[in-house]
Design a protein around this motif. Structure first.
Motif, PDB file in Angstrom:
ATOM      1  N   ALA A 100       0.991  -1.189  -0.135  1.00 64.58           N
ATOM      2  CA  ALA A 100      -0.075   0.003   0.177  1.00 64.58           C
ATOM      3  C   ALA A 100       0.895   1.190   0.070  1.00 64.58           C
ATOM      4  N   ALA A 101       2.069   1.075  -0.219  1.00 61.07           N
ATOM      5  CA  ALA A 101       3.143   2.495  -0.178  1.00 61.07           C
ATOM      6  C   ALA A 101       2.457   3.068  -1.425  1.00 61.07           C
ATOM      7  N   ARG A 102       2.729   4.442  -1.225  1.00 61.75           N
ATOM      8  CA  ARG A 102       2.067   5.453  -2.025  1.00 61.75           C
ATOM      9  C   ARG A 102       3.441   6.057  -2.793  1.00 61.75           C
ATOM     10  N   GLY A 103       3.121   6.526  -4.137  1.00 62.44           N
ATOM     11  CA  GLY A 103       4.042   7.295  -4.791  1.00 62.44           C
ATOM     12  C   GLY A 103       3.357   8.328  -5.495  1.00 62.44           C
ATOM     13  N   ALA A 104       4.163   9.436  -5.900  1.00 59.39           N
ATOM     14  CA  ALA A 104       3.645  10.575  -6.648  1.00 59.39           C
ATOM     15  C   ALA A 104       4.482  11.187  -7.891  1.00 59.39           C
ATOM     16  N   VAL A 105       3.729  11.369  -8.753  1.00 60.56           N
ATOM     17  CA  VAL A 105       4.458  12.065 -10.139  1.00 60.56           C
ATOM     18  C   VAL A 105       4.220  13.544 -10.091  1.00 60.56           C
ATOM     19  N   PHE A 106       5.322  14.400 -10.140  1.00 60.12           N
ATOM     20  CA  PHE A 106       5.065  15.830 -10.159  1.00 60.12           C
ATOM     21  C   PHE A 106       5.969  16.379 -11.013  1.00 60.12           C
ATOM     22  N   GLU A 107       5.706  17.406 -11.168  1.00 64.00           N
ATOM     23  CA  GLU A 107       6.564  18.339 -12.306  1.00 64.00           C
ATOM     24  C   GLU A 107       7.274  19.359 -11.712  1.00 64.00           C
ATOM     25  N   VAL A 108       8.477  19.442 -12.241  1.00 60.78           N
ATOM     26  CA  VAL A 108       9.610  20.377 -11.766  1.00 60.78           C
ATOM     27  C   VAL A 108       9.951  21.103 -12.657  1.00 60.78           C
ATOM     28  N   PRO A 109      10.235  22.503 -12.615  1.00 60.40           N
ATOM     29  CA  PRO A 109      10.826  23.493 -13.750  1.00 60.40           C
ATOM     30  C   PRO A 109      12.395  22.935 -13.770  1.00 60.40           C
ATOM     31  N   LEU A 110      12.606  22.913 -15.130  1.00 62.51           N
ATOM     32  CA  LEU A 110      14.112  22.465 -15.582  1.00 62.51           C
ATOM     33  C   LEU A 110      15.089  23.695 -15.484  1.00 62.51           C
ATOM     34  N   LEU A 111      15.839  23.788 -14.483  1.00 60.52           N
ATOM     35  CA  LEU A 111      16.782  24.841 -14.353  1.00 60.52           C
ATOM     36  C   LEU A 111      17.957  25.119 -15.504  1.00 60.52           C
ATOM     37  N   SER A 112      18.396  24.180 -16.248  1.00 56.97           N
ATOM     38  CA  SER A 112      19.353  24.021 -17.462  1.00 56.97           C
ATOM     39  C   SER A 112      18.741  23.616 -18.600  1.00 56.97           C
ATOM     40  N   SER A 113      19.309  24.051 -19.607  1.00 54.80           N
ATOM     41  CA  SER A 113      18.902  23.440 -21.126  1.00 54.80           C
ATOM     42  C   SER A 113      20.173  22.833 -21.515  1.00 54.80           C
ATOM     43  N   SER A 114      21.296  22.642 -20.897  1.00 50.61           N
ATOM     44  CA  SER A 114      22.221  21.975 -21.424  1.00 50.61           C
ATOM     45  C   SER A 114      22.276  20.643 -21.124  1.00 50.61           C
ATOM     46  N   ASP A 115      22.289  19.751 -22.482  1.00 56.63           N
ATOM     47  CA  ASP A 115      22.024  18.275 -22.434  1.00 56.63           C
ATOM     48  C   ASP A 115      22.838  17.672 -21.310  1.00 56.63           C
ATOM     49  N   ARG A 116      24.123  17.933 -21.157  1.00 56.04           N
ATOM     50  CA  ARG A 116      24.884  17.432 -20.280  1.00 56.04           C
ATOM     51  C   ARG A 116      24.693  17.659 -18.554  1.00 56.04           C
ATOM     52  N   VAL A 117      24.437  18.886 -18.413  1.00 58.19           N
ATOM     53  CA  VAL A 117      24.046  19.202 -17.274  1.00 58.19           C
ATOM     54  C   VAL A 117      22.830  18.522 -16.693  1.00 58.19           C
ATOM     55  N   VAL A 118      21.663  18.362 -17.719  1.00 55.95           N
ATOM     56  CA  VAL A 118      20.475  17.722 -17.241  1.00 55.95           C
ATOM     57  C   VAL A 118      20.821  16.266 -17.260  1.00 55.95           C
ATOM     58  N   THR A 119      21.703  15.643 -17.873  1.00 53.14           N
ATOM     59  CA  THR A 119      21.673  14.241 -17.695  1.00 53.14           C
ATOM     60  C   THR A 119      22.334  14.017 -16.327  1.00 53.14           C
ATOM     61  N   VAL A 120      23.241  14.983 -15.876  1.00 56.38           N
ATOM     62  CA  VAL A 120      23.804  14.770 -14.587  1.00 56.38           C
ATOM     63  C   VAL A 120      22.671  14.870 -13.420  1.00 56.38           C
ATOM     64  N   ILE A 121      21.954  15.941 -13.815  1.00 57.57           N
ATOM     65  CA  ILE A 121      20.783  16.095 -12.522  1.00 57.57           C
ATOM     66  C   ILE A 121      20.096  15.037 -12.708  1.00 57.57           C
ATOM     67  N   ALA A 122      19.499  14.433 -13.704  1.00 54.43           N
ATOM     68  CA  ALA A 122      18.795  13.247 -13.851  1.00 54.43           C
ATOM     69  C   ALA A 122      19.326  12.089 -13.309  1.00 54.43           C
ATOM     70  N   ASN A 123      20.759  11.817 -13.581  1.00 54.38           N
ATOM     71  CA  ASN A 123      21.297  10.527 -12.939  1.00 54.38           C
ATOM     72  C   ASN A 123      21.562  10.629 -11.419  1.00 54.38           C
ATOM     73  N   ALA A 124      21.823  12.107 -11.111  1.00 55.75           N
ATOM     74  CA  ALA A 124      22.112  12.221  -9.382  1.00 55.75           C
ATOM     75  C   ALA A 124      20.581  12.044  -8.822  1.00 55.75           C
ATOM     76  N   LEU A 125      19.558  12.388  -9.304  1.00 59.33           N
ATOM     77  CA  LEU A 125      18.343  11.921  -8.713  1.00 59.33           C
ATOM     78  C   LEU A 125      17.911  10.591  -8.687  1.00 59.33           C
ATOM     79  N   SER A 126      18.107   9.953  -9.693  1.00 60.59           N
ATOM     80  CA  SER A 126      17.834   8.650 -10.027  1.00 60.59           C
ATOM     81  C   SER A 126      18.580   7.703  -9.293  1.00 60.59           C
ATOM     82  N   LEU A 127      19.920   8.225  -8.798  1.00 61.04           N
ATOM     83  CA  LEU A 127      20.579   7.455  -7.746  1.00 61.04           C
ATOM     84  C   LEU A 127      20.312   7.183  -6.341  1.00 61.04           C
ATOM     85  N   SER A 128      19.125   8.358  -6.079  1.00 57.17           N
ATOM     86  CA  SER A 128      18.868   8.272  -4.828  1.00 57.17           C
ATOM     87  C   SER A 128      17.746   7.083  -4.780  1.00 57.17           C
ATOM     88  N   PRO A 129      17.458   6.380  -3.865  1.00 57.68           N
ATOM     89  CA  PRO A 129      16.422   5.295  -3.834  1.00 57.68           C
ATOM     90  C   PRO A 129      15.215   5.968  -3.633  1.00 57.68           C
TER      91      PRO A 129
END
Length: 192
Positions: A100-129
């Protein structure tokens, strides 16, 4: 030697230098993966590296990411802390609520337009359990994030703030001055 040939040599050398470094790096990885430092494994690494680079030719990066060592160390320490805290939160959610654990999907403004920085941000976030970048929408400057645990609007807002904090930390460590200024303007306009 003509002036044209003399001008082309430095340009060619400047183009080949990153490729040589890539070949050396990939050869080192190959040798480490095989676990033997023999002439055959080195030659094999060079052959695989040249073949891989030739088959998957990426354009050279137009600009290097700035590197701020103290901010990068801070980011790595924060990531280690976040992994521990998030792991404990995911464990608590799983043990307390089970299926019964719940999750949420939400939107967040993207603070960078650089593909490399966005990739690092997404990977850093996904690294977190318990969190994962689901979709990045460059056209609208948004990304959609999944987080395990929020059971109400306050929990979603906490997850959104943590995501924004992660973006700020990555930008502080790897973002260009222009990206940092643009992110500050976006946050000042109410980007949370």
């Amino acid at each position: 030697m003509t002036a044209t040939v003399a001008k082309q040599r430095p340009r060619r050398t400047a183009r080949l230098r990153p490729r040589v470094l890539e070949i050396v790096w990939l050869t080192l990885v190959w040798v480490l993966l095989w676990g033997t430092f023999t002439p055959l494994s080195i030659v094999g690494g060079v052959v695989v590296a040249v073949g891989g680079i030739g088959a998957f030719r990426f354009p050279p990066a137009e600009a290097h990411l700035p590197l701020r060592p103290l901010r990068l160390v801070g980011l790595v320490c924060y990531l280690a802390y976040d992994i521990v805290v998030s792991g404990a939160e995911v464990s608590r959610q799983t043990l307390r609520y089970g299926p019964a654990a719940r999750g949420a999907v939400f939107e967040v403004p993207l603070l960078s337009s650089s593909d490399r920085v966005v990739t690092v941000i997404a990977n850093a976030l996904s690294l977190s359990p318990g969190t994962m970048a689901l979709q990045i929408d460059h056209a609208h400057g948004l990304w959609f994030v999944y987080a395990l645990g929020p059971r109400d609007e306050a929990g979603v807002e906490r997850s959104r703030r943590r995501t924004m904090d992660m973006q700020r930390r990555v930008l502080a460590a790897l973002g260009t001055p222009e990206e940092l200024a643009a992110a500050e303007r976006l946050l000042a306009e109410g980007g949370r």
